[in-house]
Design an enzyme around this catalytic site. Structure first.
Site, PDB file in Angstrom:
ATOM      1  N   ASP A   9       0.902  -1.010   0.170  1.00  0.00           N
ATOM      2  CA  ASP A   9      -0.081   0.019   0.074  1.00  0.00           C
ATOM      3  C   ASP A   9       0.835   1.345  -0.053  1.00  0.00           C
ATOM      4  OD1 ASP A   9      -2.648   1.241   0.334  1.00  0.00           O
ATOM      5  OD2 ASP A   9      -1.711   1.830   2.333  1.00  0.00           O
ATOM      6  N   ASP A  41      -9.357  -0.290   1.309  1.00  0.00           N
ATOM      7  CA  ASP A  41      -9.168   0.182   0.022  1.00  0.00           C
ATOM      8  C   ASP A  41     -10.485  -0.258  -0.817  1.00  0.00           C
ATOM      9  OD1 ASP A  41      -6.732   1.313   0.384  1.00  0.00           O
ATOM     10  OD2 ASP A  41      -5.487   0.223  -0.949  1.00  0.00           O
ATOM     11  N   THR A  62      -3.221   6.404  -3.968  1.00  0.00           N
ATOM     12  CA  THR A  62      -2.192   7.163  -3.262  1.00  0.00           C
ATOM     13  C   THR A  62      -0.741   7.213  -4.130  1.00  0.00           C
ATOM     14  OG1 THR A  62      -1.686   5.241  -2.063  1.00  0.00           O
ATOM     15  CG2 THR A  62      -3.019   7.095  -1.026  1.00  0.00           C
ATOM     16  N   THR A  63      -0.444   6.039  -4.612  1.00  0.00           N
ATOM     17  CA  THR A  63       0.762   5.890  -5.363  1.00  0.00           C
ATOM     18  C   THR A  63       0.754   6.683  -6.757  1.00  0.00           C
ATOM     19  OG1 THR A  63       0.601   3.542  -4.787  1.00  0.00           O
ATOM     20  CG2 THR A  63       2.568   3.988  -6.084  1.00  0.00           C
TER      21      THR A  63
HETATM   22  N1  LIG Z   1      -5.362  -6.007 -13.324  1.00  0.00           N
HETATM   23  C1  LIG Z   1      -4.778  -4.667 -13.727  1.00  0.00           C
HETATM   24  N2  LIG Z   1      -4.283  -4.543 -14.979  1.00  0.00           N
HETATM   25  C2  LIG Z   1      -3.866  -3.264 -14.967  1.00  0.00           C
HETATM   26  N3  LIG Z   1      -3.615  -2.244 -14.334  1.00  0.00           N
HETATM   27  C3  LIG Z   1      -4.424  -2.543 -13.115  1.00  0.00           C
HETATM   28  C4  LIG Z   1      -4.924  -3.623 -12.765  1.00  0.00           C
HETATM   29  N4  LIG Z   1      -5.527  -3.477 -11.471  1.00  0.00           N
HETATM   30  C5  LIG Z   1      -5.266  -2.333 -11.198  1.00  0.00           C
HETATM   31  N5  LIG Z   1      -4.537  -1.719 -12.099  1.00  0.00           N
HETATM   32  C6  LIG Z   1      -4.142  -0.182 -11.948  1.00  0.00           C
HETATM   33  O1  LIG Z   1      -3.167  -0.223 -10.976  1.00  0.00           O
HETATM   34  C7  LIG Z   1      -3.002   1.049 -10.433  1.00  0.00           C
HETATM   35  C8  LIG Z   1      -3.209   1.333  -9.144  1.00  0.00           C
HETATM   36  O2  LIG Z   1      -2.092   0.913  -8.378  1.00  0.00           O
HETATM   37  P1  LIG Z   1      -1.902   0.845  -6.831  1.00  0.00           P
HETATM   38  O3  LIG Z   1      -0.760  -0.085  -6.580  1.00  0.00           O
HETATM   39  O4  LIG Z   1      -3.311   0.305  -6.294  1.00  0.00           O
HETATM   40  O5  LIG Z   1      -1.632   2.070  -6.448  1.00  0.00           O
HETATM   41  P2  LIG Z   1      -2.650   3.473  -6.018  1.00  0.00           P
HETATM   42  O6  LIG Z   1      -2.081   3.432  -4.568  1.00  0.00           O
HETATM   43  O7  LIG Z   1      -2.310   4.423  -6.821  1.00  0.00           O
HETATM   44  O8  LIG Z   1      -4.268   2.927  -6.016  1.00  0.00           O
HETATM   45  C9  LIG Z   1      -4.177   1.926 -11.242  1.00  0.00           C
HETATM   46  O9  LIG Z   1      -3.687   2.678 -12.219  1.00  0.00           O
HETATM   47  C10 LIG Z   1      -5.106   0.689 -11.581  1.00  0.00           C
HETATM   48  O10 LIG Z   1      -5.808   1.066 -12.730  1.00  0.00           O
HETATM   49 MG   LIG Z   2      -4.990   1.097  -5.266  1.00  0.00          MG
END
Ligand SMILES: Nc1ncnc2c1ncn2[C@@H]1O[C@H](COP(=O)(O)OP(=O)(O)O)[C@@H](O)[C@H]1O
Ligand SMILES: [Mg+2]
Length: 508
Positions: A17, A347, A50-51
């Site tokens: 996270d 989340d 957040t990321t």
């Molecule tokens: N199965 C998937 N394939 C491609 N991208 C994905 C998938 N699941 C989530 N994402 C993308 O990953 C990103 C979020 O990554 P995450 O590590 O949760 O960071 P954040 O803290 O920004 O939510 C988003 O851009 C989301 O659309």
């Molecule tokens: Mg996320």
């Protein structure tokens, strides 16, 4: 992949996270600290992305640096970013897909996307379902607006068992035992008294004095009086048909005895946040003065029962009529696993709540960022002067999201991005295309069920631009003589001194 964070005492946290990583990281650089602030804001506002927000802010600053090297003034960069943000926001709102607030299938996809890569695939579906059920249960319409408040979903963690044993309780779980062994451990059709009052005679509050040479019957009378107060409380409960009592305060031995004799289940020292949830779940009212309690104050639950969870006992308050507060009891092999499961579930709950409150979604996987890059580039052509560079820089910066997703899957991002740009420009449904995180290849995210709330994307862009702006406006870093907290402390002291007539030291 997960990150393992180790603090100075050797304690570890394992997480994926972004907000948690940044929060626990030991960051020295002042600008780094600012970026941590954005991740916190993003987390508070929408609970996800957040990321994304931090990576975007970093990319904006990197692009800005190139412009500063070309002698473009920071204020020009800032105003270009601001214009680009407006264009981006407008476009995302335009392409966002409206959903019905109770569209369970879509809500589940949104919840799953938020947990992507953070929890095993089998558990993910199950958790997504729990998150959707919980949020829909507590969501309500207030003055024509939908509110889905995370505070009404209680999360209780108990390690032991497996993640699959995690359960949704339509009611509240109190991490306390029934106070006395002789009390019932299971009450059906519970009429519940919810108290913010002690069931004990608070000695210091009794304004009485007993002298040793008082006649013995007077001492007896005093003790009887004490007993009578407690007895009268229990009689009151009996008269109202109460068969379960929860209080935030204590219940002393004598009160326990009378309650047990009356067949009433009682729990003491319930956390305030828990009793507030009980109030909502059971439809009762929190009573501070037992004498004034009426039937209307009582809550109702189909079942109140003490159960063993792992090696502890907890009291479950279930089958509430229309529970506007529910619980999720997270189980899992060991404590750290349960902690990370809580973060993932939070989340998921957050994004479901986002969509219930603002029912628009976008495909994920970098698709919206590619759309933003496209429209902002088109817009740049219309911007005159040096600001045009800043608008273009914004378009380049947002592509960092699909780029990162491709790189994380081990692919060469340049080729993939070129392909993705082409699709977004030429295909009618190009806006759905992003990066499949498993393969790193271009894919229709919509059909892969990778779906995110519109609000998460809008907030991430906004937060990133705000942070970049703040940094760009700084032209010098000056060592301050005192840290802010020290200063405040001092000001407070001075204020107090001058109030109390002490000498003012403002000239020193
Ligand atoms: N199965 C998937 N394939 C491609 N991208 C994905 C998938 N699941 C989530 N994402 C993308 O990953 C990103 C979020 O990554 P995450 O590590 O949760 O960071 P954040 O803290 O920004 O939510 C988003 O851009 C989301 O659309
Ligand atoms: Mg996320």
């Amino acid at each position: 992949m997960d990150k393992m964070l180790i603090d100075s005492l050797g304690d570890i946290t394992i997480t994926n996270d972004g907000a948690t990583i940044l929060d626990e990281m030991d960051i020295q650089h002042p600008i780094g600290k600012l970026l941590v602030e954005i991740s916190k804001t993003q987390d508070d506002e929408v609970g996800d992305g957040t990321t994304t927000a931090v990576i975007l802010a970093g990319a904006l600053l990197e692009e800005a640096e190139k412009l500063l090297d070309k002698n473009i003034h920071p204020t020009v960069v800032v105003s270009g970013f601001k214009k680009a943000l407006d264009v981006a926001t407008e476009h995302l709102k335009k392409i966002a897909v409206p959903v019905k607030r109770d569209d369970v299938a879509t809500l589940k996809k949104v919840a799953s996307t938020a947990m992507h890569g953070k929890i095993s695939e089998t558990v993910k579906d199950y958790f997504a379902e729990l998150a959707v059920k919980a949020m829909l249960q507590v969501a309500e319409e207030r003055n024509g607006e939908w509110v889905a408040d995370l505070d009404n979903v209680q999360i209780v963690k108990k390690h032991g068992g497996a993640l699959e044993d995690t359960q949704l309780v339509y009611g509240i779980v109190i991490d306390k035992e029934v106070v006395h062994a002789a009390m019932p451990k299971r009450v059906v059709n519970a009429k519940i008294a919810l108290l913010d009052a002690p069931l004990e005679v608070e000695k210091p509050e009794i304004d009485a004095e007993i002298r040793i040479n008082d006649p013995p019957n007077q001492i007896r009378a005093f003790l009887d009086e004490e007993e009578n107060i407690l007895k009268s409380y229990v009689d009151k409960f009996k008269a109202l048909g109460v068969n379960a009592v929860f209080t935030t305060k204590g219940i002393d031995d004598m009160a326990q005895y009378y309650l047990a004799k009356a067949g009433i289940l009682a729990v003491r020292r319930v956390k305030r946040s828990d009793i507030e949830k009980l109030v909502r779940a059971t439809g009762g009212r929190l009573v501070t003065n037992i004498e004034d309690m009426t039937e209307a104050d009582l809550g109702f639950a189909g079942l109140v029962e003490e159960r063993r969870v792992g090696d502890e006992k907890m009291v479950f308050v279930e089958q509430c009529k229309n529970p506007k507060a529910v619980s999720i009891l997270i189980r899992g092999g060991f404590e750290r696993l349960v902690d990370e499961a809580e973060r993932n579930l939070t989340d998921a709950l957050s994004v479901v709540s986002d969509v219930i409150e603002e029912p628009y979604v976008l495909p994920g996987g970098g698709a919206p960022e590619m759309e933003v890059a496209k429209v902002v580039r088109q817009f740049a052509a219309k911007v005159s002067g040096r600001e045009q560079y800043a608008v273009e820089a914004f378009a380049n910066a947002v592509e960092v999201i699909p780029k990162t997703l491709a790189e994380n899957a081990g692919l060469d991002a340049v080729d993939v991005l070129t392909e993705l740009r082409h699709i977004h420009e030429s295909k009618e449904d190009g806006w759905k295309y992003g990066i499949n995180a498993f393969t790193g290849k271009v894919a229709d995210m919509w059909s892969l069920d990778v779906i995110e709330p519109l609000t998460v994307k809008l907030q991430a862009l906004k937060a990133a631009v705000e942070a970049a702006t703040m940094v760009l406006r700084i032209d010098e870093i000056i060592a301050a003589s005192k840290i802010e907290s020290e200063k405040k402390e001092e000001e407070k002291k001075e204020g107090e001194e001058s109030k109390s007539g002490g000498s003012s030291s403002s000239f020193e």
